[in-house]
Every structure is written in C-alpha cells, then in structure tokens.
Design an enzyme around this catalytic site. Structure first.
Site, PDB file in Angstrom:
ATOM      1  N   SER A 217       1.188  31.590  69.870  1.00 19.57           N
ATOM      2  CA  SER A 217       1.501  32.508  68.762  1.00 19.57           C
ATOM      3  C   SER A 217       2.655  33.443  69.101  1.00 19.57           C
ATOM      4  CB  SER A 217       0.277  33.353  68.420  1.00 19.57           C
ATOM      5  OG  SER A 217      -0.805  32.524  68.115  1.00 19.57           O
TER       6      SER A 217
ATOM      7  N   ALA B 237     -11.954  42.411  65.747  1.00 22.15           N
ATOM      8  CA  ALA B 237     -13.267  41.914  65.325  1.00 22.15           C
ATOM      9  C   ALA B 237     -13.804  40.967  66.376  1.00 22.15           C
ATOM     10  CB  ALA B 237     -13.147  41.178  64.004  1.00 22.15           C
TER      11      ALA B 237
ATOM     12  N   ALA C  62       8.254  23.933  81.707  1.00 20.62           N
ATOM     13  CA  ALA C  62       9.511  24.505  82.198  1.00 20.62           C
ATOM     14  C   ALA C  62       9.203  25.528  83.276  1.00 20.62           C
ATOM     15  CB  ALA C  62      10.267  25.170  81.054  1.00 20.62           C
TER      16      ALA C  62
ATOM     17  N   CYS D  61      -9.110  31.329  68.591  1.00 15.89           N
ATOM     18  CA  CYS D  61      -9.473  31.998  67.326  1.00 15.89           C
ATOM     19  C   CYS D  61      -9.741  31.057  66.153  1.00 15.89           C
ATOM     20  CB  CYS D  61      -8.351  32.938  66.878  1.00 15.89           C
ATOM     21  SG  CYS D  61      -7.419  33.690  68.197  1.00 15.89           S
TER      22      CYS D  61
ATOM     23  N   ARG E 153     -24.736  39.182  83.603  1.00 16.04           N
ATOM     24  CA  ARG E 153     -25.103  39.823  84.877  1.00 16.04           C
ATOM     25  C   ARG E 153     -25.339  41.326  84.753  1.00 16.04           C
ATOM     26  NH1 ARG E 153     -19.272  39.380  88.070  1.00 16.04           N
ATOM     27  NH2 ARG E 153     -18.076  40.702  86.676  1.00 16.04           N
TER      28      ARG E 153
ATOM     29  N   GLY F  80     -18.935  38.707  77.519  1.00 18.37           N
ATOM     30  CA  GLY F  80     -17.746  39.188  76.805  1.00 18.37           C
ATOM     31  C   GLY F  80     -17.660  38.603  75.403  1.00 18.37           C
ATOM     32  N   TYR F  81     -16.468  38.711  74.815  1.00 19.86           N
ATOM     33  CA  TYR F  81     -16.210  38.203  73.457  1.00 19.86           C
ATOM     34  C   TYR F  81     -16.652  36.742  73.337  1.00 19.86           C
ATOM     35  CZ  TYR F  81     -12.415  41.623  72.215  1.00 19.86           C
ATOM     36  OH  TYR F  81     -11.650  42.707  71.900  1.00 19.86           O
ATOM     37  N   ILE F  82     -16.113  35.932  74.278  1.00 18.40           N
ATOM     38  CA  ILE F  82     -16.236  34.487  74.092  1.00 18.40           C
ATOM     39  C   ILE F  82     -17.689  34.051  74.236  1.00 18.40           C
ATOM     40  CG2 ILE F  82     -15.467  32.237  74.965  1.00 18.40           C
ATOM     41  CD1 ILE F  82     -12.809  33.489  75.673  1.00 18.40           C
TER      42      ILE F  82
ATOM     43  N   GLY G  36     -14.326  35.189  81.731  1.00 19.33           N
ATOM     44  CA  GLY G  36     -13.008  35.801  81.850  1.00 19.33           C
ATOM     45  C   GLY G  36     -11.892  34.776  81.864  1.00 19.33           C
TER      46      GLY G  36
ATOM     47  N   THR H 221      -4.218  37.756  69.799  1.00 21.09           N
ATOM     48  CA  THR H 221      -3.089  37.086  69.146  1.00 21.09           C
ATOM     49  C   THR H 221      -2.155  38.041  68.387  1.00 21.09           C
ATOM     50  OG1 THR H 221      -4.379  35.093  68.951  1.00 21.09           O
ATOM     51  CG2 THR H 221      -2.509  35.284  67.452  1.00 21.09           C
TER      52      THR H 221
ATOM     53  N   GLU I 297     -19.708  51.557  51.920  1.00 17.88           N
ATOM     54  CA  GLU I 297     -19.643  52.862  51.243  1.00 17.88           C
ATOM     55  C   GLU I 297     -20.200  53.963  52.147  1.00 17.88           C
ATOM     56  OE1 GLU I 297     -22.475  53.675  47.866  1.00 17.88           O
ATOM     57  OE2 GLU I 297     -23.031  51.586  48.214  1.00 17.88           O
TER      58      GLU I 297
ATOM     59  N   LYS J 158     -12.602  28.468  66.681  1.00 16.96           N
ATOM     60  CA  LYS J 158     -13.808  29.310  66.849  1.00 16.96           C
ATOM     61  C   LYS J 158     -14.291  29.826  65.499  1.00 16.96           C
ATOM     62  CE  LYS J 158     -13.473  33.403  66.871  1.00 16.96           C
ATOM     63  NZ  LYS J 158     -13.022  34.299  67.915  1.00 16.96           N
TER      64      LYS J 158
ATOM     65  N   HIS K 260     -19.524  51.098  45.133  1.00 15.16           N
ATOM     66  CA  HIS K 260     -20.966  50.923  45.088  1.00 15.16           C
ATOM     67  C   HIS K 260     -21.332  49.653  44.338  1.00 15.16           C
ATOM     68  CE1 HIS K 260     -25.079  52.307  45.297  1.00 15.16           C
ATOM     69  NE2 HIS K 260     -25.223  52.033  44.029  1.00 15.16           N
TER      70      HIS K 260
ATOM     71  N   CYS L 266      -4.786  30.370  70.570  1.00 14.55           N
ATOM     72  CA  CYS L 266      -5.372  30.836  69.309  1.00 14.55           C
ATOM     73  C   CYS L 266      -5.587  29.693  68.332  1.00 14.55           C
ATOM     74  CB  CYS L 266      -4.481  31.910  68.690  1.00 14.55           C
ATOM     75  SG  CYS L 266      -5.094  32.453  67.090  1.00 14.55           S
TER      76      CYS L 266
ATOM     77  N   GLU M 183     -19.770  35.313  71.230  1.00 14.49           N
ATOM     78  CA  GLU M 183     -19.460  34.594  69.988  1.00 14.49           C
ATOM     79  C   GLU M 183     -20.060  33.191  70.006  1.00 14.49           C
ATOM     80  OE1 GLU M 183     -15.277  36.708  68.593  1.00 14.49           O
ATOM     81  OE2 GLU M 183     -15.136  34.819  69.655  1.00 14.49           O
TER      82      GLU M 183
HETATM   83  P1  NDP Z   1     -14.111  38.948  79.198  1.00 10.64           P
HETATM   84  O1  NDP Z   1     -13.295  39.376  80.335  1.00 10.64           O
HETATM   85  O2  NDP Z   1     -14.107  39.723  77.933  1.00 10.64           O
HETATM   86  O3  NDP Z   1     -15.635  38.797  79.629  1.00 10.64           O
HETATM   87  C1  NDP Z   1     -16.014  38.125  80.790  1.00 10.64           C
HETATM   88  C2  NDP Z   1     -17.510  38.211  80.935  1.00 10.64           C
HETATM   89  O4  NDP Z   1     -17.936  37.410  82.026  1.00 10.64           O
HETATM   90  C3  NDP Z   1     -17.970  39.626  81.212  1.00 10.64           C
HETATM   91  O5  NDP Z   1     -19.203  39.797  80.573  1.00 10.64           O
HETATM   92  C4  NDP Z   1     -18.115  39.626  82.747  1.00 10.64           C
HETATM   93  O6  NDP Z   1     -19.086  40.508  83.223  1.00 10.64           O
HETATM   94  C5  NDP Z   1     -18.581  38.216  82.989  1.00 10.64           C
HETATM   95  N1  NDP Z   1     -18.233  37.744  84.324  1.00 10.64           N
HETATM   96  C6  NDP Z   1     -17.041  37.848  84.959  1.00 10.64           C
HETATM   97  N2  NDP Z   1     -17.094  37.258  86.173  1.00 10.64           N
HETATM   98  C7  NDP Z   1     -18.340  36.767  86.298  1.00 10.64           C
HETATM   99  C8  NDP Z   1     -19.010  36.045  87.315  1.00 10.64           C
HETATM  100  N3  NDP Z   1     -18.396  35.717  88.448  1.00 10.64           N
HETATM  101  N4  NDP Z   1     -20.297  35.684  87.112  1.00 10.64           N
HETATM  102  C9  NDP Z   1     -20.922  36.020  85.955  1.00 10.64           C
HETATM  103  N5  NDP Z   1     -20.347  36.698  84.963  1.00 10.64           N
HETATM  104  C10 NDP Z   1     -19.063  37.059  85.120  1.00 10.64           C
HETATM  105  O7  NDP Z   1     -13.662  37.452  78.964  1.00 10.64           O
HETATM  106  P2  NDP Z   1     -13.844  36.419  77.795  1.00 10.64           P
HETATM  107  O8  NDP Z   1     -13.745  35.132  78.503  1.00 10.64           O
HETATM  108  O9  NDP Z   1     -15.072  36.659  76.980  1.00 10.64           O
HETATM  109  O10 NDP Z   1     -12.598  36.732  76.829  1.00 10.64           O
HETATM  110  C11 NDP Z   1     -11.284  36.859  77.308  1.00 10.64           C
HETATM  111  C12 NDP Z   1     -10.398  37.616  76.352  1.00 10.64           C
HETATM  112  O11 NDP Z   1     -10.130  36.848  75.217  1.00 10.64           O
HETATM  113  C13 NDP Z   1     -10.981  38.923  75.859  1.00 10.64           C
HETATM  114  O12 NDP Z   1     -10.604  39.977  76.704  1.00 10.64           O
HETATM  115  C14 NDP Z   1     -10.364  39.072  74.489  1.00 10.64           C
HETATM  116  O13 NDP Z   1      -9.235  39.896  74.560  1.00 10.64           O
HETATM  117  C15 NDP Z   1      -9.947  37.676  74.094  1.00 10.64           C
HETATM  118  N6  NDP Z   1     -10.781  37.190  72.980  1.00 10.64           N
HETATM  119  C16 NDP Z   1     -10.761  37.836  71.776  1.00 10.64           C
HETATM  120  C17 NDP Z   1     -11.569  37.414  70.740  1.00 10.64           C
HETATM  121  C18 NDP Z   1     -11.563  38.143  69.449  1.00 10.64           C
HETATM  122  O14 NDP Z   1     -10.660  38.927  69.198  1.00 10.64           O
HETATM  123  N7  NDP Z   1     -12.576  37.966  68.591  1.00 10.64           N
HETATM  124  C19 NDP Z   1     -12.424  36.245  70.879  1.00 10.64           C
HETATM  125  C20 NDP Z   1     -12.378  35.649  72.175  1.00 10.64           C
HETATM  126  C21 NDP Z   1     -11.581  36.114  73.173  1.00 10.64           C
HETATM  127  P3  NDP Z   1     -18.791  42.076  83.478  1.00 10.64           P
HETATM  128  O15 NDP Z   1     -18.852  42.732  82.140  1.00 10.64           O
HETATM  129  O16 NDP Z   1     -19.921  42.477  84.359  1.00 10.64           O
HETATM  130  O17 NDP Z   1     -17.461  42.160  84.132  1.00 10.64           O
END
Ligand code: NDP
Length: 452
Positions: free
Chosen positions: A14, A341, A115, A48, A199, A177-179, A262, A311, A440, A51, A435, A43, A182
C-alpha cells in the site's frame, strides 16, 4: 549526474504503490518499482482485506439465532470453506490486478523481482540488472515471526491461515495482539473449536483496560476458550493433529496451531548494512520525521520502519515523502491521534489515550457506559457494548474515545475527526443525539463515572 529514474521504490504494498503512483502520476517523476511477491502487499493479499472478508463470513453464524429470535423461520448450516475460499482467491486476484494497473496507468515501470540496494543511488534486481535513481524508497513491509521452541515449525502464521485446505475442527491461536484476537473471533464464528493462549494477564496489551476486559469477556461468551497467563511449552505431531503442552500443565490436541506473536520488519539482506543505514532494536529502518534515513537519498516508509504499523499510516508516510521530495514542501508525518479498529468480535474502535495513559498524563474525567444494545437485547442476547470518553479536567478536551460494539470501526472513524480537531466534552454534549443508535451515548453521558 543523470539517473535512470527519479525514484526507485522497493516494495509494491500500500505505501510503496501510493508513493510511486503520486510521484509519477501527479508529479511527472520517472519511477521504477520492484516487488518480489504479490502487488498489494500485506494489507491486500495477506492482511486487512482477506481478514475483513473472513470477519464478514464468520459473522453470519451469530445472525441465524438472532433472526430466529426475531421470528424468522431460518436454520443454521455450516460454512462451505471451498466456496468462500474460491471467491476469496478470485477477489484477491482482482485487487492485485488493480494495483498493477494503477502503476501501469501512471507510467511506473514495475519489475516482478527482488531488488537490493548497491549504493546510495543504485539498486540491483534479482536478474542482475542495475538501475540508478536519484531517490530510493524502501517500502518492504514486515512479516510474521514465530519464536523458536520444540515443534515451532508445526505452527502456521497469518500468511497461511487464508489458504487452509479445509476448515479445521479445532485451532489454537497463540498471542494476544490484534491478529491473534481477530482470528480467534473469525475461526470461532466459522464453527471451529477455538482456543487462544496469551502469556499475559489480559489480551490487547496497551489498549484501554476496561475495553480489553469487555472484549475478552465477550469473546469467552461467544465460545472461545481464552486462556490467559498461558503459553506453549512444546508441540509434537500426532497423526493429523498437533499435541500442545502448555505452561499451565495442560496437554491438548489441535488440528491447526496459528502463531500471531508479532511481526518483524523486512529489512534484512537489502544491502543496507553496507551503506551504513541505521537499524533499530527490532531490525527496523531508522528514519527521521520525513522518512529519510541517514543516507540522504534513501527513504523508508511503512511497516519496515516500525512506527505505527497500519496501512493508512504507510499511505500517509508515502504521500508525505512525495510532498517533501518531489514538491519541495517538507512535510513531517503526523502520527498523533490515529483512529483504529480491531476487528475482534465484538469490534473495537479506538482513538487517543486509554484511561490509564490519560491518568498518567494529567487529571482526567472518565465518561463510560456499558449496556445491552437494542438489536441484541430484543433477541435475548446478553452481549454488552461500551462507549467511553477520556476527558482532560484542565482543557476539557476529549483525549480518548473507546468503543466496543458492532460497527465500532465505522463509528471511530467519525469520532476520530472530532478528537483530532480537539473537541471538548462540551462540544460532544452540544451535538444532538441520533436516536436510537448505540453511539448516541457518546453525546449523552452527563456525569463522569470517575475522576483520576
Ligand atoms: P502484536 O505485536 O500486536 O502482538 C503480539 C502478541 O504476541 C502479543 O500479545 C505478545 O505478548 C505475544 N507474544 C510475543 N512474543 C511471544 C512469544 N514468544 N510467546 C508468546 N506470545 C508472544 O502483533 P500482531 O502479530 O498481533 O500484529 C502486528 C501488527 O499488525 C500490529 O501491531 C498492528 O499494528 C498490525 N495489525 C493491525 C490490524 C488492524 O488495524 N485491525 C490487524 C492486524 C494487525 P505481549 O503482549 O506479552 O508482548
């Protein structure tokens, strides 16, 4: 000195495509671009877009019960993965075609190969061709990372989840995390027995605690086995299944294990080390507010810089780069108050400071309400939504807005405008309510629930 190109972009996602298109189409620059994988990047191809289509597909299961409660004579069936997946593949092909055409129609010369950077003004393509450019823009994105542990090679990532041969009966999703969050909702909605290990103490670390708590509670109500404070110790293959030994002492079998722990920037082996381009702790390319690296002709945007990995942010960074470099109008990228979101089920829309961040910064008032929305309540559902505002006591500005509700992504886009403009709580209050809609409540909350 004359160059083959004014700009050479590495990466057709993107951010890269936007920068290339605007530099060439609107500024008449001669632009080349190389992409080693599919055009559209994370994306469009493996993020995105597919997903969100999977979110849509997964949400129908919950609608059947609601429809029945409203009096519809309707029966639940199962998702036909082959039908959905076939349409998904066709749609992604269509979108990739659009990205290719955008480049072609704007006169960008694209190469379907990797490249690397040879010197501050030269890139080398995988076939050995060298091209010179006045400016080089790196927009190579990121990739999922799986930690090393016994059996980690059995895990898939978000790259593979879109193209499963069949829908599994059971899945373990690791990460909070996000992914991870979701996909837990998506898989559960598609009828897959879903377990999520995180964890830490609560999923979605960094976001408003009250919102995180409600999302987790609702995910559990929806049937997801969210196991907090739990991680994988080891995985072994057992027939068609994967046996998972967990830190909480349990052992379970799953058809599929997906890691969403991550992402890492795609900055390795691009030739940057030899040029002295600085890399950060996670390997990201270090840039200044204009996306410029320490080598003046080399810029980087998007996830490879690990600033705000979204993105629309990469696109903004690409536009600001073109404005700075090709229009002579130095434009720093504004990373403040970005609405976003998270397509968990329930959906989460958020902009600005969480309650915890707000309280750490200055004295705040918290306005919040959690209730059963009309549509679900009528159908006997127990789901709750949350509308929350964080307000500065000193300036009365709304510092943060957090919405957990169906359609929260749509709502936060609009609330985000007001927050970005610096609207005060009184500005919200002066706005007449629409309403009856859930949002609201954002303009009708009279008393703070607490101060901090
Ligand atoms: P994140 O970095 O957001 O989350 C990673 C998760 O994995 C955290 O909960 C982390 O725990 C955990 N983790 C990390 N290392 C380990 C490990 N060794 N063992 C077990 N758990 C672990 O990454 P994502 O992959 O979810 O997403 C990446 C990015 O993509 C996001 O930052 C976001 O910006 C983007 N994204 C945006 C979306 C949207 O806008 N809707 C949708 C999907 C992705 P801890 O919290 O303890 O560190």
């Amino acid at each position: 000195m004359s160059f083959d190109y004014d700009l050479f972009v590495i990466g057709g996602g993107s951010g890269g495509v936007r920068a290339a298109r605007v530099a060439a189409g609107e500024n008449g620059a001669k632009v080349g671009l190389a992409e080693e994988d599919r055009y559209g990047g994370t994306c469009v191809i493996r993020g995105c877009v597919p997903k969100k289509l999977m979110v849509f597909a997964s949400e129908f299961s919950g609608m059947v019960g609601d429809a029945q409660a409203y009096g519809w004579d309707i029966q639940a069936g199962a998702l036909n993965w082959d039908t959905f997946h076939g349409k998904l593949v066709t749609e992604l092909d269509r979108l990739e075609g659009i990205y290719r055409n955008i480049l072609k129609n704007n006169g960008v010369e694209s190469s379907d190969q990797r490249a690397t950077v040879v010197d501050p003004h030269t890139v080398e393509l995988a076939d050995g061709t060298r091209k010179t450019a006045k400016h080089i823009l790196i927009a190579t994105g990121g990739r999922p990372v799986v930690p090393e542990f016994p059996g980690s090679d059995l895990a898939i990532t978000s790259n593979e989840i879109f193209h499963l041969e069949k829908l599994p009966q059971s899945i373990l999703i690791v990460g909070g995390g996000y992914i991870a969050s979701e996909f837990a909702g998506i898989m559960n909605g598609m009828g897959v027995k879903t377990t999520q290990f995180y964890r830490g103490a609560q999923i979605l670390r960094g976001f408003d605690e009250e919102a995180r708590g409600l999302i987790c509670e609702e995910m559990r109500q929806n049937g997801i086995d969210v196991r907090l404070g739990t991680n994988v110790l080891e995985m072994t293959k057992e027939g068609d299944k994967i046996r998972v030994k967990a830190t909480d002492g349990t052992e379970d079998q799953f058809d599929v294990v997906m890691y969403a722990t991550g992402r890492a920037p795609n900055a390795d082996n691009l030739g940057l080390e030899a040029l002295g381009v600085e890399r950060g702790r996670k390997g990201e390319i270090v840039v200044d507010e204009y996306s410029q690296t320490g080598v003046p002709s080399i810029y980087a945007i998007g996830d490879v810089t690990d600033r705000v990995n979204l993105t629309p942010v990469a696109i903004r960074e690409g536009m600001a780069f073109v404005e700075t470099v090709f229009k002579g109008n130095p434009t720093p990228v504004d990373h403040e108050l970005i609405p976003t979101a998270i397509f968990t089920q329930p959906e989460f829309g958020t902009v600005g400071l969480s309650e915890e961040e707000g309280a750490a910064q200055e004295p705040i008032e918290v306005y919040a309400t959690s209730f059963k929305p009309m549509q679900k309540a009528f159908a006997g559902g127990t789901q709750r939504v949350l509308m929350k505002l964080i307000v500065s006591q000193a300036t009365r500005k709304v510092l943060g807005c957090h919405i957990v509700a169906p359609g929260a992504g749509e709502m936060i886009q609009l609330a985000g405008i007001a927050v970005k403009m610096g609207a005060t709580k009184e500005d919200f209050d002066r706005t007449v309510a629409v309403h009856p809609v859930m949002a609201e409540e954002l303009v009708t909350m009279r008393q703070p629930v607490r101060t901090a």
